[in-house]
Write an enzyme that holds these catalytic residues in place. Structure first.
Site, PDB file in Angstrom:
ATOM      1  N   CYS A  82      38.466  41.661  39.185  1.00 49.79           N
ATOM      2  CA  CYS A  82      39.790  41.836  39.804  1.00 49.79           C
ATOM      3  C   CYS A  82      39.821  42.834  40.955  1.00 49.79           C
ATOM      4  O   CYS A  82      40.166  42.464  42.077  1.00 49.79           O
ATOM      5  CB  CYS A  82      40.807  42.312  38.771  1.00 49.79           C
ATOM      6  SG  CYS A  82      41.017  41.167  37.416  1.00 49.79           S
ATOM      7  N   HIS A 144      46.393  47.028  40.636  1.00 49.85           N
ATOM      8  CA  HIS A 144      45.002  47.294  40.238  1.00 49.85           C
ATOM      9  C   HIS A 144      44.107  47.750  41.389  1.00 49.85           C
ATOM     10  O   HIS A 144      42.936  47.370  41.467  1.00 49.85           O
ATOM     11  CB  HIS A 144      44.397  46.039  39.566  1.00 49.85           C
ATOM     12  CG  HIS A 144      43.360  46.400  38.520  1.00 49.85           C
ATOM     13  ND1 HIS A 144      42.638  45.457  37.822  1.00 49.85           N
ATOM     14  CD2 HIS A 144      42.909  47.604  38.080  1.00 49.85           C
ATOM     15  CE1 HIS A 144      41.810  46.049  36.984  1.00 49.85           C
ATOM     16  NE2 HIS A 144      41.958  47.358  37.125  1.00 49.85           N
TER      17      HIS A 144
END
Ligand SMILES: *[C@@H]1O[C@H](CO)[C@@H](O)[C@H](O)[C@H]1NC(C)=O
Ligand SMILES: *[C@@H]1O[C@H](CO)[C@@H](O)[C@H](O)[C@H]1NC(C)=O
Ligand SMILES: *[C@@H]1O[C@H](CO)[C@@H](O)[C@H](O)[C@H]1NC(C)=O
Length: 589
Positions: A82, A144
């Site tokens: 990610c 993130h």
């Protein structure tokens, strides 16, 4: 078959220049800047969608985007995890250029919201480029990319410092531990008891120090250290079993304010949808950029009751179908406000599905179709080949499928072009403007080589040979599957990038234009084709390496460990917790 020859690079240079002039010459034909809606799924496999050949999963809204737009079938993430993949997406650059790739197998993503790594503040995201061109920019969902650098509230890596005018969502990522049912909220009395016992345990090693320093009697240092370790272990284990991770990582923010800590995960998707719809309504006069960064379809697969049991594929399938429904809701508001023709819509996933996500017999991760491997593997196609759909009625001719290699990094120069922005001139941008390809003015994306990293390690390279349609792929490193006959790293849960991996010398070569599953290994032959291809790619790797500069490592051990002084906290640290969200929802959400 054309082989690379010495004057070959000259001709490619000339054709590149022609392309360049043609592209910039046609810019004025775009008389108005479109609104932009980017959908990014988390961990979705390319084989999970109807439009990519799944005939038993129901994704009608995403399929309609593909029908009304262009569908890319060789669309590639710059990383199979990610944080690095999203960093590349946001900046149009390989994550290794911004320091957003890891040299360790343990921390390939940012691990704690209270860590000090993140997307460096001197990187320029597409949101920032568009903001400077007068766009209203919003990020709704997952970030993130780090939060703070040096103190709890500096929020140096916050979306609002990276070009977004509005942020609602999780500054971190959805995790299994975010589920309240998996980590029961602690009863107040129990919490007090545990605090007292940890403090008591923590005092023991300190008490042991007194006789040592007072010179009363000797206690071996090892005893002191072991007692201290036991105390730390005790503290860590009760805390982790009672929501340590949930408390520190699973939080919900609106702009700079924490509105839920820990987040109530059962309502979060409805809130996200509500926010996205009101963002469109609020800025419909445009131009706006909405980056809808789904928490779907990451585990724990938080799904509304309405969708549970709907699909043929358990909770995972239900979660995919719920996400598709959310896409539909946002497309509906775009239609309702007559914005369809003036909005560029894009759909993708940050990387391939995670094959190791299983609970007993039931599969909790995505399906990567005919492609080998999945999330966490840098080179195999399944980890990086993702859906890529563009829709922009009246500009992009509908119903086309494009097989040319393209990258998620291409979104950056593409958005910059449609918004009439200037690309930063002081750094390498690895993406290519896709508009000429999407509009059908050219037949190639302009990517000749794509480098496939696992962390900071180069695992594979793709070469789209200019004069023919062949796409070669060489692998220098591949993961060791566990068990060996499996097709993923089931024992460790995630394949490592270095250390216990297979190094290939000579490298593995595939013609993925004819063998997309990477099943038929090409070996040295009489015509010398194998050697020629390997050699040409090696030269490209050398040239690519020369463009890399040393930068601070955002995933270093120091940057990724949890630091209490960086932990975002609603209240007085360490007594953090709040719920300020009015979570009444309009009917239908
Ligand atoms: C469709 O997706 C499901 C869920 O990931 C998967 O199990 C199934 O194999 C896929 N079917 C096809 C035909 O690709
Ligand atoms: C969108 O464009 C199409 C094709 O040019 C046109 O028929 C349609 O009326 C337009 N819709 C809106 C809402 O402007
Ligand atoms: C950002 O700053 C770092 C550290 O000073 C530097 O190495 C890097 O080149 C800078 N990046 C850009 C894009 O200017």
């Amino acid at each position: 078959m054309h082989l690379p020859s010495s004057d070959w690079s000259y001709s490619s240079l000339i054709s590149f220049c022609c392309l360049f002039w043609r592209v910039s010459g046609s810019n004025p034909s775009l008389n108005s800047r479109p609104n932009i809606v980017l959908f990014m799924a988390d961990d979705l496999g390319i084989g999970d969608l109807g439009c990519y050949g799944n005939n038993t999963m129901s994704t009608p809204n995403i399929d309609s985007l593909a029908r009304e737009g262009v569908q890319l079938t060789q669309h590639l993430a710059a990383a199979s995890m990610c944080s690095p993949s999203r960093a590349a997406f946001l900046t149009g650059r390989y994550p290794i250029r911004s320091g957003m790739s890891s040299s360790f197998n343990m921390n390939r993503d940012l691990l704690w919201l209270g860590g000090s790594g993140g997307l460096p503040t001197n990187e320029t995201t597409f949101a920032k480029l568009l903001q400077q061109r007068g766009y209203k920019t919003g990020l709704i969902g997952k970030w993130h990319q780090g939060l703070s650098c040096a103190s709890r509230n500096d929020h140096c890596y916050h979306p609002l410092n990276h070009g977004f005018d509005y942020f609602f969502g999780m500054p971190f990522s959805l995790l299994n531990e975010c589920q309240a049912t998996k980590t029961p909220e602690m009863h107040r009395a129990l919490r007090i008891k545990l605090w007292i016992s940890s403090v008591a345990l923590g005092i023991v090693p300190i008490l042991l120090l007194i006789p040592i320093f007072a010179g009363w009697f000797k206690i071996p240092w090892t005893v002191v250290i072991i007692t201290a370790l036991v105390a730390i272990l005790f503290f860590a284990s009760w805390y982790s079993s009672y929501g340590f991770i949930r408390h520190w990582n699973c939080i919900l923010m609106r702009n700079h304010e924490i509105i839920q800590q820990p987040m109530k995960e059962e309502k979060v998707n409805s809130l996200i949808l509500k926010e996205a719809l009101s963002f469109v309504e609020k800025y419909k006069r445009g131009p706006f950029l909405l980056f809808m960064s789904f928490l779907h379809v990451h585990t724990p697969l938080v799904t509304k009751e309405k969708f549970v049991g709907r699909s043929k594929y358990g909770l995972y399938g239900d979660n995919v179908e719920e996400m598709d429904w959310m896409v539909g809701k946002i497309l509906d508001v775009i239609n309702k406000e007559y914005l369809r023709n003036s909005t560029l819509v894009y759909f993708t996933s940050d990387h391939g599905g995670r094959l190791e996500s299983q609970e007993g017999e039931s599969k909790l991760g995505g399906w990567n179709g005919l492609y080998k491997g999945g999330k966490g593997m840098g080179g195999w196609e399944g980890g990086i080949r993702v859906p890529g759909i563009f829709r922009w009625p009246t500009i992009i001719p509908p119903g086309r499928v494009i097989k040319d290699p393209t990258s998620l990094m291409d979104i950056y120069p593409t958005l910059s072009y449609v918004a009439g922005a200037m690309l930063p001139q002081d750094r390498v941008i690895d993406g290519k403007n896709l508009m000429p390809l999407l509009e059908g003015r050219v037949s190639h994306s302009g990517h000749e080589f794509l480098f496939h990293y696992c962390g900071i390690y180069l695992h594979a390279v793709r070469w789209h040979q200019k004069d023919c349609d062949t796409v070669w792929k060489v692998h220098y490193v591949t993961p060791k599957f566990q068990p060996e006959e499996g097709r993923a790293c089931y024992w460790s849960g995630l394949c490592p990038c270095s250390g216990d991996v297979n190094y290939h010398d000579p490298p593995l070569l595939f013609d993925i234009s004819r063998d997309p599953s990477e099943d038929h290994l090409l070996t040295p032959d009489n015509e010398g084709l194998y050697e020629a291809v390997i050699k040409r790619i090696e030269t490209a790797v050398k040239e690519h390496r020369q463009t890399l500069m040393p930068v601070p490592q955002q995933f270093s051990v120091f940057n990724t460990i949890w630091k209490p002084w960086l932990q975002p906290c609603c209240g007085t640290f360490p007594f953090c917790g709040c719920d300020k969200e009015d979570d009444t929802l309009p009917t239908g959400l």
